[in-house]
Structure formats: C-alpha cells, structure tokens
Scaffold this active site. Structure first.
Site, mmCIF file in Angstrom:
data_model
loop_
_atom_site.group_PDB
_atom_site.id
_atom_site.type_symbol
_atom_site.label_atom_id
_atom_site.label_comp_id
_atom_site.label_asym_id
_atom_site.label_seq_id
_atom_site.Cartn_x
_atom_site.Cartn_y
_atom_site.Cartn_z
ATOM 1 N N CYS B 92 41.705 42.541 46.047
ATOM 2 C CA CYS B 92 42.949 42.362 45.480
ATOM 3 C C CYS B 92 43.991 43.341 45.600
ATOM 4 O O CYS B 92 44.537 43.904 46.680
ATOM 5 C CB CYS B 92 42.802 42.097 43.830
ATOM 6 S SG CYS B 92 44.454 41.255 42.988
ATOM 7 N N HIS B 223 38.730 38.018 43.566
ATOM 8 C CA HIS B 223 37.668 39.091 42.757
ATOM 9 C C HIS B 223 36.380 38.540 42.959
ATOM 10 O O HIS B 223 35.894 37.961 41.711
ATOM 11 C CB HIS B 223 38.439 39.243 41.270
ATOM 12 C CG HIS B 223 39.573 40.007 41.143
ATOM 13 N ND1 HIS B 223 39.407 41.334 40.972
ATOM 14 C CD2 HIS B 223 40.844 39.610 41.375
ATOM 15 C CE1 HIS B 223 40.742 41.702 41.020
ATOM 16 N NE2 HIS B 223 41.561 40.737 41.115
ATOM 17 N N GLU B 225 33.737 40.335 41.856
ATOM 18 C CA GLU B 225 33.089 40.947 40.957
ATOM 19 C C GLU B 225 33.241 40.299 39.461
ATOM 20 O O GLU B 225 32.530 40.273 38.496
ATOM 21 C CB GLU B 225 33.548 42.463 40.609
ATOM 22 C CG GLU B 225 35.052 42.753 39.877
ATOM 23 C CD GLU B 225 36.267 42.252 40.805
ATOM 24 O OE1 GLU B 225 35.990 41.932 41.957
ATOM 25 O OE2 GLU B 225 37.220 42.483 40.183
#
Lengths: 195, 278
Positions: B92, B223, B225
């Site tokens: 990002c 993303h 994570e």
C-alpha cells in the site's frame, strides 16, 4: 442559459504543513537548498457553471463554497471567486500575475481529473446540477534564491528537477504518469514541464 | 550449529500505521523481524536480509502518497540492497514509495516509470476500503512464490491513490510480457475484474501488484497482513476462504493461516526458511 467559466482559488489562512514538508523535501532531501528559498501553495478550481448570467453562476458556486465544506473549510481556508478571462486549458495570465521577479509558478493537475470528477459527483449528490465541469489544479509558488533571466539555459532543467518526479532525488511536485504540470516564469512565459 | 533465521526490517516512516501487524505476519511466516525507523543508521539496515515497507500515510500523504518518503536517504540504501538481490516488499503506502522511488517496475533502473493515481470509482471519491479478490499472475516473486499461478486470493485494500498508471507508451504491455504483473484484481471465481467494485480503483488492466524484472522487489496495494489469519476473513466473503471462515468452529481454526500469510511465507521461502506453525 450558457456555460460560465469561474475560477475558485483557495488557500490556507493557517500555516501550510504540506507546503512546509514539500519545501523541506526539496531543500534538504533533494539537496536544492542553494536554489529554492520558499514554497507556497494554493488550489485553483476551474468550474463550468450553466446559468443565465455570470452573477447567477457565481451565486451557485458561492453557496456551495460557503455552506458545504466541499471546496473549503471556513475555519482554515480563504477563497476568491472570479470569472475566468481565458478559456480553460490554455495559457492563463492570471497564474503568473502576482509573481515576484525571483518566483515561478508550477501548476499540477490529475491527468484524468479524478478529483474534478469526484467533486462533481459530490455536488450532484446534493441535487445541484448547474455545475457541469470541475478541474482542480494546485499552484505551487516557488521562490528561488536568485532572479532568473530568460537567457538562462539551466532554468528549465532546474524547475523540472523541482517539479517532475523522475527518480529518487529528482522531482517532487508532480508524477508525470498520473499528473500534468506546467510552469509560469516571472516574465509571463508558460511551458509544459513534462519533457 | 543452527543456521540463524533470516532477519527482516519493517521500515517505519513517519505516519505509517501498519508496522506492528506487518511484523507479526512476518514472524508468523517463520522469520525474525524488527521495526526499523526511517532515520535509523543505514549501517545497521544493511545487516538485514530483506525489507518490508508497510502501509499507512507516510508524511501524511503530503504532495502525493509516498512521494516525500521516496526522497529519504534510507530509500537510497534500500535501492542498493535490492540491487544486491535482497527482497523488498512494499504494501500500500510502501508500494507508493517504491513506485515514486523508481524501484519498480525498474526496467530503467531508478527511473519513475509509473504512478499510483487517485482512485476512479463511479459516484464515489476519496479513500476506499473493501475485500478484493486477487489472481496470482506470477508465482515466482519474493511475495508470491508460496502461491501458485492462477490462485485466487482474497485480501483487503484500503487507499485513495491505488490506480496503477503509466504515461510511457507500451510499458503496461511490457510488464505483462515480462511477467512483472504479479497480482491482478479479479472476481471470486477468477473472472476478470473489468469494473468497480471488483477493480476497486480503476487500475489499468486491473493491476494490483507489480515487481521489478528480477522479482525481488514487489509493490502491492492490498494488505496481506490484514488477511494473515483466518479470523480476519469476513464470514460473508464469497469463495472458499469465506466458506472456511463460516465453517471454523474453534480458536485453532480461527487463528490458522489466512489467505494473505503466503505473501510473508514467500519471503521466508526466498531464503529457504520453513514457515513457523501459527
């Protein structure tokens, strides 16, 4: 009814952190502290408004600016609204009218006017259909450490180093792949910045 | 003698906000990881084996997302370490920095060849977040080698400037020809994401992530994570991962690997490390 072209100029009346960060990046991170003295910023909206007169068109935009916070927040912004004397898209003498001898203006806008389309959508969601076109430009006013002259061969490369991102050390104010940019020189000459 | 685990530095620029969960996902994948400050000594940074630039808002996205961080001295060091073959993943805002620094696509080394432009979405503007489906277009990079080409992976996006664009004629076609398009947005069944919301930002050819020609530098807008464990997957998500979440009945299942963890496992695989049991 006719389309009237208005220019809405917005600037901060509080310190401009974005301009300070950009100045720091140019002077310190990009190593141009010997070349650039100061940097300020304002937004210039080019608006096309369908109305019976300029005064009616101005009233539409005045109402949007004063009551919706779409363009400006009255707690931190000041604005001026004027008729655009020249057609949008071409050279505009008003961009450089207030430049000092050691200043240049760099204008930056999205290639596809995504921000203009966004604000048009937002305006339409409010039921206002008179605003037919909108494009946002950011005008960066760059104060150099010296007074440039038209004969100077290194001037345009320097402004490109400030204005057009080409690498880790070069260019900050516009990305040539997503934005268009042009420079207005102190003597009124206007040039595109992308090479 | 036990071989020490590869060490990854998650670079924290001022304004980033995803460094801790990114570190957690890297550790879950079996690697050692530290959060490294952007103004830390580069003599220490070069001791790491790889790097992740996490998401957030470096320098408050001033001027353009990632543009000011790209000028930081630490990025010179990252560029040099990447040239030595070390892996670098930008997520990002990290991806925005890598593009603004010319580290990807890297066909002309160090030259800015692309931008991540303002999202284009019908009747919407600004910041946008949703779960997207991604098709793995290249399973040979430092961020995708734990997937298989053609895998469909749900991972969320959250950004205002995520539209991959280039003004260089033919560059996008070159990226596809070079296998540098790593991830593309798609539908839950791998169908093409021709329009919003499957393509959440109007990205050219639905590109969600690209790499340098060698595949050791990857910039991706989603993303991973935030999809590292199954409990993070929404139960109403279409496709097999949503079904897996709905069927999960205990903590063991809920805290099991999610669809984004293989991005970090790919990093581990880059060094030949085994993923840690999570």
């Amino acid at each position: 009814m006719a389309i009237f072209q208005l220019r809405l100029t917005i600037s901060l009346k509080i310190p401009d952190n974005e301009a300070r960060s950009a100045l720091e990046a140019i002077r310190v991170k990009m190593g141009l502290d010997d070349e650039v003295r100061d940097l300020t910023r304002e937004e210039r909206w080019e608006l096309g408004v369908d109305a019976v007169s300029f005064d009616d068109a101005k009233a539409v935009v005045e109402k949007l600016v004063a009551t919706t916070n779409l363009f400006a927040n009255p707690n931190k912004h000041r604005y001026t609204l004027a008729r655009a004397d020249v057609p949008f898209g071409g050279p505009d003498p008003s961009v450089g009218a207030d430049l000092a001898d050691d200043e240049v203006a760099i204008l930056v806008s999205d290639r596809e006017s995504a921000e203009g389309d966004s604000i048009l959508s937002a305006i339409r969601r409010l039921g206002v259909t008179d605003v037919r076109s909108a494009r946002k430009w950011v005008r960066w006013r760059v104060a150099l450490t010296r007074t440039p002259s038209p004969e100077e061969p290194d001037l345009l490369p320097l402004i490109r180093r400030i204005g057009v991102a080409t690498g880790r050390r070069d260019g900050l104010l516009s990305n040539p792949h997503s934005q268009v940019s042009r420079v207005v020189l102190p003597w009124g000459e206007e040039k595109p910045l992308e090479s | 003698m036990t071989k020490s685990m590869p060490r990854i530095a998650v670079i924290r620029f001022p304004g980033m906000n995803c460094e801790e969960e990114t570190k957690r996902a890297v550790v879950d994948a079996g690697l050692e990881c530290d959060v490294f400050m952007w103004n830390g000594p580069t003599s220490e940074l070069v001791e790491y084996d790889g790097y992740v630039l996490p998401g957030g808002f470096s320098y408050q996205d001033r001027v353009r997302a990632g543009s000011i961080a790209a000028k930081d001295e630490i990025v010179d060091c990252l560029f040099e370490e990447a040239e030595r073959g070390k892996p670098v993943i930008g997520i990002c805002n990290g991806a925005q920095i890598l593009l603004e620094a010319g580290m990807v696509p890297g066909i002309e080394r160090g030259r800015v060849q692309m931008g991540l432009a303002t999202n284009i979405m019908p009747d919407r503007d600004g910041y946008y977040t949703r779960w997207t489906h991604l098709r793995v277009a290249n399973d040979g990079t430092c961020a995708t080698r734990a997937y298989e080409r053609g895998d469909v992976v749900p991972i969320p996006v959250a950004h205002a400037e995520g539209r991959f664009v280039s003004a260089e004629k033919g560059l996008i076609e070159t990226l596809f020809a070079n296998d540098q398009v790593v991830l593309t947005y798609c539908g839950p069944e791998a169908g093409e994401a021709r329009e919003f919301p499957a393509n959440p930002n109007g990205s050219t050819k639905a590109i969600a992530g690209i790499s340098n020609p060698e595949g050791n530098v990857v910039a991706m807008m989603p993303h991973p994570e935030r999809a590292a464990r199954l409990y993070q997957v929404p139960g109403n998500l279409a496709g097999p991962w949503g079904a897996r979440k709905r069927e999960a009945r205990d903590a063991e299942a809920m805290f099991g690997p999610g669809p984004g963890l293989p991005v970090m496992s790919s990093l581990a695989g880059f060094f030949g490390a085994e993923p840690r049991e999570v």
